[in-house]
Design a protein around this motif. Structure first.
Motif, PDB file in Angstrom:
ATOM      1  N   ASP A 161       1.086  13.133   1.118  1.00 11.61           N
ATOM      2  CA  ASP A 161       1.406  12.154   0.098  1.00 11.61           C
ATOM      3  C   ASP A 161       2.838  11.670   0.316  1.00 11.61           C
ATOM      4  N   HIS A 197      -6.648   0.214   4.920  1.00 12.85           N
ATOM      5  CA  HIS A 197      -5.995   0.148   3.608  1.00 12.85           C
ATOM      6  C   HIS A 197      -6.615   1.109   2.610  1.00 12.85           C
ATOM      7  N   VAL A 218       0.533   4.341   0.695  1.00 14.12           N
ATOM      8  CA  VAL A 218       0.437   5.399   1.707  1.00 14.12           C
ATOM      9  C   VAL A 218       0.662   4.884   3.132  1.00 14.12           C
ATOM     10  N   ARG A 219       1.054   3.639   3.256  1.00 14.49           N
ATOM     11  CA  ARG A 219       1.321   3.148   4.611  1.00 14.49           C
ATOM     12  C   ARG A 219       2.782   2.746   4.742  1.00 14.49           C
ATOM     13  N   ASN A 235      -5.780   5.886   1.560  1.00 16.57           N
ATOM     14  CA  ASN A 235      -5.560   6.250   0.166  1.00 16.57           C
ATOM     15  C   ASN A 235      -6.545   7.310  -0.321  1.00 16.57           C
ATOM     16  N   LEU A 240      -9.522   1.362  -6.027  1.00 15.07           N
ATOM     17  CA  LEU A 240      -8.539   0.871  -5.053  1.00 15.07           C
ATOM     18  C   LEU A 240      -8.713  -0.604  -4.740  1.00 15.07           C
ATOM     19  N   GLN A 252     -13.331   6.169  -6.043  1.00 14.53           N
ATOM     20  CA  GLN A 252     -11.938   5.892  -5.677  1.00 14.53           C
ATOM     21  C   GLN A 252     -11.806   4.508  -5.061  1.00 14.53           C
ATOM     22  N   ASN A 274       0.840  -1.196   0.000  1.00 10.24           N
ATOM     23  CA  ASN A 274       0.000   0.000   0.000  1.00 10.24           C
ATOM     24  C   ASN A 274       0.881   1.256   0.000  1.00 10.24           C
ATOM     25  N   LYS A 302      -6.730  -3.172  -6.512  1.00 12.81           N
ATOM     26  CA  LYS A 302      -5.271  -3.108  -6.434  1.00 12.81           C
ATOM     27  C   LYS A 302      -4.699  -4.355  -5.772  1.00 12.81           C
TER      28      LYS A 302
END
Lengths: 338, 296
Positions: B291, B206, A111-112, B210, B183, B179, A109, B186
């Motif tokens: 970000d 998770h 963003v982690r 994001n 996601l 979104q 992931n 993924k």
């Protein structure tokens, strides 16, 4: 194959099918194999042969309700996977059976922080505190050979190279010391030097942790280097099953022979010669030919091949090949010779 | 491959975690415009809180002999049609406009995010019900809806929140849902499944992180929106009631005297403009700071 008691995983007659608007597609059929404790078992085949689907079926990750997984036996070290509920399977994942994916770039992931993700199985299955998880992740990072592991804990995935990410993924897969690790083409996305490092790491970890590994790959070189047992898959079936020496010494299915013949050899004198290949394409699983599935591409096809699937012919020593060449031609095996 | 110098743990205690907050603040501070915006917002908040102390005059005192005075040293921005100090009324207006800008945006953001993630991730019937509900909200003339709420519940600040949140969540939910849909396909979500993470864990640990950058942008964009909404409602007489002051109300009242005393309408308009800009800068800066790939 003979029943061994020291198998971590034992699968019999695994079948996975998808129900669509235009009928069923059977993506896996008659899959039977064992994984011995501390062994590395290879699943090899072309794209679409069902390697990854076998992994997903074992993990209970085939999307319900469209996908249906059935098996007469699917036993993970004494746990009957066929009887487990969705939640039971979930609790098994990451703890007793875990997976390393093909693309280390996308399987973390973005963003982690890496340590949070690598330590997730601990949080999910053992409810460990953050500090303890962090310490354990650091241990794992050292074990999988991530240089400067302390600094890497707080890194984000994009700050790591592909090789480091795959090491982190392996750390994640092994953090709960699972009985079985499924590696789905773990080195396909990596460059050759890194590939060799990752493979060596996996061998090393198998020896140290004792986790059994299912190695999914299309690279026979990796099979030769890593695996104890090999299952060659074609169009959703296992077409040949053998220990790694038998497979390379006495390949018995025309498909396996074709695969081995198409590996370019460095000793070849005339490099300009076209590389040998198996003619034709993998059949569409929705429109399989009757009888033997490899028949349309097979140089040794006989009339009987058109009529009936041969089942795995027993060649002794656990070696099996799904081919009429090894069976009496008038034989009509009713049950599967699993 | 690089590791940012911030991550040099040798200088910190053994395996102490680098705090997300500190990382974010450091990245944020590097962005000048964002910092400027933050300073402006902070100043505004300060003025709003201490309005009675900092404002030069009484916002409600009328002096009909001092109508439409031009800006002077006594009245920095002049006076309005009742002879009240424009600057003072803008400062008092900030109280309402800021609260109305932030609170309902926050409420619709929270509801919308929750609904959107749920809808996108669970899918099926849940998705259908939530999205049809959102469609209804979006299809319904929102001003009318807000007015109905205000009429039936009465015109006060709390009901403005209710009305604006009711109108606002649907848009957020749609963006978040789309979104989430992208996601959940993924590979890292599949990896989370392979770890045995539950659906709740996957949604909140998770998918949600994001979505955060999008949420920040949505938030900074919805603040000006809410300020404008409040002024529309006030203008229609169902929002803030005179003699209370909100920026929207000041503009709408002031525009009647645009030719006599342009400052009366323009000054609160400029206040709205600057505030909106400031929030946008802050939002941009926050999004970049949060970000992880922008941190190096």
């Amino acid at each position: 194959m003979t029943e061994k008691t020291d198998n971590v995983l034992s699968v019999r007659d695994l079948r996975t099918e998808f129900r669509g608007d235009r009928g069923h597609v059977r993506v896996l059929e008659d899959i039977s194999f064992d994984v011995g404790r501390g062994k590395i078992v290879g699943l090899v085949g072309e794209s679409g042969s069902g390697k990854s689907m076998t992994a997903l079926s074992l993990m209970g990750l085939v999307p319900k309700p469209r996908g249906q997984v059935t098996a007469t036996r699917m036993d993970l070290d004494g746990t009957d996977l066929t009887r487990l509920s969705q939640d039971g399977l979930r609790q098994l994942r990451g703890r007793d059976i875990s997976m390393v994916f093909q693309e280390p770039m996308t399987s973390l992931n973005p963003v982690r922080k890496v340590w949070e993700q690598v330590g997730e199985p601990l949080a999910v299955h053992q409810g460990m505190k953050r500090r303890a998880i962090r310490a354990r992740v650091l241990e794992m990072f050292e074990m999988v050979g991530i240089p400067d592991p302390k600094a890497r804990l707080d890194a984000y995935p994009h700050q790591l190279s592909g090789g480091l990410r795959q090491r982190a993924m392996i750390a994640m897969g092994l953090i709960c010391e699972p009985k079985l690790l499924i590696a789905d083409e773990p080195t396909t996305a990596l460059d050759v030097t890194t590939q060799a490092q990752i493979l060596r790491l996996m061998l090393d970890l198998r020896d140290r942790v004792g986790t059994s590994i299912i190695m999914i790959t299309h690279d026979l070189g990796i099979i030769a280097e890593m695996c104890d047992e090999v299952n060659v898959m074609y169009a959703g079936q296992i077409v040949e099953q053998a220990n790694v020496f038998d497979l390379f010494e006495r390949p018995s299915h025309p498909y396996t022979r074709g695969l081995l013949a198409s590996i370019p050899k460095a000793t070849e004198k005339r490099l300009s010669r076209r590389m040998p290949s198996i003619p034709g394409m993998v059949p569409n699983l929705a429109k399989l030919p009757g009888g033997c599935r490899f028949r349309p591409r097979c140089g040794d096809a006989m009339p009987i091949c058109m009529q009936k699937d041969p089942g795995l012919a027993d060649l002794g020593n656990g070696h099996g090949a799904r081919c009429w060449l090894h069976l009496p031609h008038d034989a009509h095996p009713q049950g599967e010779t699993a | 491959m690089t590791v940012s110098p911030d991550l040099n743990v040798d200088t910190v205690e053994e395996i102490q975690e680098a705090s997300l907050l500190r990382d974010t603040m450091r990245a944020f501070a590097r962005n000048r415009m964002a910092l400027l915006g933050l300073v402006f917002v902070a100043l505004l908040v300060f003025l709003a809180i201490f309005a009675p102390i900092v404002s030069p005059h009484d916002p409600y005192r009328m002096a009909l002999d001092e109508q439409f005075l031009p800006p002077s040293t006594t009245y920095w921005l002049g006076t309005d049609n009742f002879g009240r100090d424009v600057l003072t009324r803008i400062i008092y207006g900030a109280r309402i406009s800021l609260v109305v800008g932030i609170v309902p945006s926050l409420i619709s953001l929270i509801i919308g995010t929750f609904m959107g993630v749920l809808s996108g991730y669970i899918g099926g019937k849940v998705d259908f019900v939530i999205m049809r509900l959102a469609d209804m909200m979006i299809a319904f003339p929102s001003l009318l809806l807000a007015m109905v709420v205000m009429y039936t519940l009465g015109a006060n600040l709390f009901n403005i929140f209710v009305a604006l949140a009711l109108v606002g969540w649907a848009g957020v939910a749609r963006v978040v849902r789309s979104q989430t849909l992208a996601l959940k396909e993924k590979e890292f979500i599949e990896a989370a499944h392979a770890n045995g993470a539950s659906r709740v864990t996957i949604m909140f640990r998770h998918i949600f992180p994001n979505v955060v950058p999008t949420l920040i942008v949505l938030f900074s964009l919805s603040i000006p929106d809410a300020i404008m909404w409040e002024s529309s409602l006030s203008f229609l007489g169902v929002g803030v009631q005179p003699p209370e002051a909100s920026w929207g109300l000041l503009v709408s009242r002031g525009k009647e005297y645009l030719f006599q005393a342009p400052v009366v309408a323009i000054a609160p308009g400029v206040a709205i403009l600057l505030t909106v800009l400031a929030f946008n800068f802050v939002g941009d800066g926050l999004r970049d700071a949060l970000d992880p790939s922008m941190k190096d």
